[in-house]
Design an enzyme around this catalytic site. Structure first.
Site, PDB file in Angstrom:
ATOM      1  N   HIS A 108      39.908  -5.576 -28.174  1.00 21.99           N
ATOM      2  CA  HIS A 108      39.815  -6.231 -26.879  1.00 21.99           C
ATOM      3  C   HIS A 108      38.494  -6.979 -26.710  1.00 21.99           C
ATOM      4  O   HIS A 108      37.490  -6.644 -27.322  1.00 21.99           O
ATOM      5  CB  HIS A 108      39.936  -5.200 -25.757  1.00 21.99           C
ATOM      6  CG  HIS A 108      41.200  -4.423 -25.807  1.00 21.99           C
ATOM      7  ND1 HIS A 108      41.284  -3.121 -25.387  1.00 21.99           N
ATOM      8  CD2 HIS A 108      42.448  -4.741 -26.243  1.00 21.99           C
ATOM      9  CE1 HIS A 108      42.521  -2.669 -25.547  1.00 21.99           C
ATOM     10  NE2 HIS A 108      43.242  -3.643 -26.066  1.00 21.99           N
ATOM     11  N   HIS A 166      36.304  -5.143 -29.416  1.00 21.69           N
ATOM     12  CA  HIS A 166      36.077  -3.700 -29.425  1.00 21.69           C
ATOM     13  C   HIS A 166      37.425  -2.999 -29.504  1.00 21.69           C
ATOM     14  O   HIS A 166      38.392  -3.386 -28.850  1.00 21.69           O
ATOM     15  CB  HIS A 166      35.353  -3.250 -28.151  1.00 21.69           C
ATOM     16  CG  HIS A 166      35.245  -1.765 -28.042  1.00 21.69           C
ATOM     17  ND1 HIS A 166      35.815  -1.057 -27.013  1.00 21.69           N
ATOM     18  CD2 HIS A 166      34.666  -0.852 -28.859  1.00 21.69           C
ATOM     19  CE1 HIS A 166      35.568   0.234 -27.190  1.00 21.69           C
ATOM     20  NE2 HIS A 166      34.875   0.383 -28.303  1.00 21.69           N
ATOM     21  N   LYS A 177      50.666  -4.852 -25.220  1.00 22.93           N
ATOM     22  CA  LYS A 177      49.662  -5.925 -25.259  1.00 22.93           C
ATOM     23  C   LYS A 177      49.003  -5.991 -26.637  1.00 22.93           C
ATOM     24  O   LYS A 177      48.850  -7.077 -27.210  1.00 22.93           O
ATOM     25  CB  LYS A 177      48.610  -5.686 -24.180  1.00 22.93           C
ATOM     26  CG  LYS A 177      47.371  -6.539 -24.273  1.00 22.93           C
ATOM     27  CD  LYS A 177      46.341  -6.092 -23.253  1.00 22.93           C
ATOM     28  CE  LYS A 177      44.946  -6.412 -23.703  1.00 22.93           C
ATOM     29  NZ  LYS A 177      43.931  -5.945 -22.788  1.00 22.93           N
ATOM     30  N   ASP A 178      48.624  -4.849 -27.174  1.00 29.36           N
ATOM     31  CA  ASP A 178      47.936  -4.831 -28.470  1.00 29.36           C
ATOM     32  C   ASP A 178      48.874  -5.203 -29.614  1.00 29.36           C
ATOM     33  O   ASP A 178      48.472  -5.881 -30.561  1.00 29.36           O
ATOM     34  CB  ASP A 178      47.288  -3.473 -28.713  1.00 29.36           C
ATOM     35  CG  ASP A 178      46.129  -3.211 -27.764  1.00 29.36           C
ATOM     36  OD1 ASP A 178      45.659  -4.162 -27.100  1.00 29.36           O
ATOM     37  OD2 ASP A 178      45.698  -2.045 -27.667  1.00 29.36           O
ATOM     38  N   GLN A 213      29.919  -0.927 -14.479  1.00 32.25           N
ATOM     39  CA  GLN A 213      31.219  -0.250 -14.407  1.00 32.25           C
ATOM     40  C   GLN A 213      31.285   0.802 -15.500  1.00 32.25           C
ATOM     41  O   GLN A 213      30.891   0.562 -16.632  1.00 32.25           O
ATOM     42  CB  GLN A 213      32.331  -1.286 -14.603  1.00 32.25           C
ATOM     43  CG  GLN A 213      33.731  -0.729 -14.571  1.00 32.25           C
ATOM     44  CD  GLN A 213      34.779  -1.835 -14.674  1.00 32.25           C
ATOM     45  OE1 GLN A 213      34.659  -2.858 -14.017  1.00 32.25           O
ATOM     46  NE2 GLN A 213      35.796  -1.625 -15.483  1.00 32.25           N
ATOM     47  N   ASP A 214      31.807   1.984 -15.155  1.00 27.97           N
ATOM     48  CA  ASP A 214      32.067   3.056 -16.118  1.00 27.97           C
ATOM     49  C   ASP A 214      33.573   3.192 -16.299  1.00 27.97           C
ATOM     50  O   ASP A 214      34.311   3.227 -15.314  1.00 27.97           O
ATOM     51  CB  ASP A 214      31.532   4.398 -15.615  1.00 27.97           C
ATOM     52  CG  ASP A 214      30.062   4.606 -15.905  1.00 27.97           C
ATOM     53  OD1 ASP A 214      29.510   3.875 -16.739  1.00 27.97           O
ATOM     54  OD2 ASP A 214      29.469   5.501 -15.301  1.00 27.97           O
ATOM     55  N   ASN A 215      34.016   3.298 -17.568  1.00 27.23           N
ATOM     56  CA  ASN A 215      35.431   3.482 -17.875  1.00 27.23           C
ATOM     57  C   ASN A 215      35.618   4.781 -18.647  1.00 27.23           C
ATOM     58  O   ASN A 215      34.730   5.195 -19.393  1.00 27.23           O
ATOM     59  CB  ASN A 215      35.964   2.319 -18.710  1.00 27.23           C
ATOM     60  CG  ASN A 215      35.943   1.009 -17.950  1.00 27.23           C
ATOM     61  OD1 ASN A 215      35.952   0.977 -16.733  1.00 27.23           O
ATOM     62  ND2 ASN A 215      35.893  -0.080 -18.680  1.00 27.23           N
ATOM     63  N   TYR A 237      32.817   4.691 -21.539  1.00 26.81           N
ATOM     64  CA  TYR A 237      31.983   3.536 -21.843  1.00 26.81           C
ATOM     65  C   TYR A 237      31.568   2.783 -20.594  1.00 26.81           C
ATOM     66  O   TYR A 237      32.296   2.688 -19.623  1.00 26.81           O
ATOM     67  CB  TYR A 237      32.640   2.611 -22.862  1.00 26.81           C
ATOM     68  CG  TYR A 237      34.021   2.107 -22.546  1.00 26.81           C
ATOM     69  CD1 TYR A 237      34.212   0.813 -22.065  1.00 26.81           C
ATOM     70  CD2 TYR A 237      35.138   2.905 -22.758  1.00 26.81           C
ATOM     71  CE1 TYR A 237      35.477   0.337 -21.806  1.00 26.81           C
ATOM     72  CE2 TYR A 237      36.414   2.434 -22.500  1.00 26.81           C
ATOM     73  CZ  TYR A 237      36.575   1.149 -22.022  1.00 26.81           C
ATOM     74  OH  TYR A 237      37.830   0.672 -21.748  1.00 26.81           O
ATOM     75  N   LYS A 265      29.045  -3.342 -23.987  1.00 22.20           N
ATOM     76  CA  LYS A 265      29.538  -1.982 -23.749  1.00 22.20           C
ATOM     77  C   LYS A 265      28.633  -0.968 -24.429  1.00 22.20           C
ATOM     78  O   LYS A 265      28.080  -1.237 -25.493  1.00 22.20           O
ATOM     79  CB  LYS A 265      30.957  -1.815 -24.300  1.00 22.20           C
ATOM     80  CG  LYS A 265      31.985  -2.681 -23.605  1.00 22.20           C
ATOM     81  CD  LYS A 265      33.360  -2.535 -24.248  1.00 22.20           C
ATOM     82  CE  LYS A 265      34.371  -3.415 -23.526  1.00 22.20           C
ATOM     83  NZ  LYS A 265      35.684  -3.360 -24.183  1.00 22.20           N
ATOM     84  N   GLU A 291      20.649  13.532 -22.182  1.00 21.60           N
ATOM     85  CA  GLU A 291      20.557  12.377 -21.283  1.00 21.60           C
ATOM     86  C   GLU A 291      21.318  11.259 -21.970  1.00 21.60           C
ATOM     87  O   GLU A 291      20.850  10.699 -22.961  1.00 21.60           O
ATOM     88  CB  GLU A 291      19.088  11.999 -21.078  1.00 21.60           C
ATOM     89  CG  GLU A 291      18.893  10.866 -20.106  1.00 21.60           C
ATOM     90  CD  GLU A 291      17.414  10.565 -19.915  1.00 21.60           C
ATOM     91  OE1 GLU A 291      16.874   9.770 -20.728  1.00 21.60           O
ATOM     92  OE2 GLU A 291      16.815  11.132 -18.992  1.00 21.60           O
TER      93      GLU A 291
END
Length: 192
Positions: A67, A124, A173-174, A51-53, A137, A77, A33
């Site tokens: 981020h 993160h 971006k990073d 929200q799930d990513n 996440y 998260k 679970e």
């Protein structure tokens, strides 16, 4: 690390917790679970996820982060690795925090089944330690591009395990993110 509940352990940074859901094994494999808000709430994790990513990285040495999403859409998260192995990192960016700028790094893998809970007010990021990694996440707020931000991965004193890996593969971006010493955090520490 301090046990908080049967399956939750506090880290050296207030609010960041390692979650180790129990696995039930039999001859076919195992069942876990991975998320139960009632159980997490009893362990002190009261985030409501909306929200799930799902992130897939094909190559080892892929580095995503560091981020954050600023208020009013800051995100907590709950992160787990569904395939492969990653080093998952949270950096405290709450101004006034006794652990401001310090990080927690945990190896998450499909094999160990560990999860990392990261409250709002943290950077993160993660580094893939092998090929074909999938990170899953939950987030406590919806993605808001106007609140999206990043801090450069190599400016926070994190001991990334890069030996034996190719040079980190970064997004544009990073690679162009703000160094930590020039970062103006939008978060403030609120002691419990």
């Amino acid at each position: 690390m301090i046990p908080v509940a049967e399956f939750v352990t506090a880290t050296a940074i207030d609010g960041v917790m390692i979650v180790a859901p129990r696995r039930h094994y039999d001859g076919r494999g195992h069942f876990t679970e991975t998320w139960n808000p009632r159980s997490l709430r009893r362990a002190g994790i009261d985030a409501i996820f909306v929200q799930d990513n799902h992130s897939y990285s094909a190559q080892p040495g892929t580095l995503r982060g560091l981020h954050y999403q600023r208020p009013p859409h800051a995100q907590a998260k709950l992160v787990r690795c569904g395939r492969g192995r990653v080093l998952d990192v949270a950096v405290d960016i709450r101004r006034g925090s006794p652990t401001y700028g310090r990080s927690v790094a945990v190896e998450l893998s499909a094999e160990n089944g560990l999860q990392l809970f990261i409250p709002a007010g943290f950077l993160h990021g993660f580094l893939t330690l092998e090929a074909d990694c999938e990170l899953l996440y939950k987030c406590s707020d919806y993605y808001a591009p106007e609140c999206d931000g990043a801090v450069r991965w190599d400016t926070c004193g994190i001991d990334w395990p890069l030996d034996g890996l190719p040079a980190p593969s970064l997004s544009d971006k990073d690679a162009a993110a703000t160094p930590f010493d020039r970062f103006d955090s939008p978060f403030t520490y609120e002691a419990a």
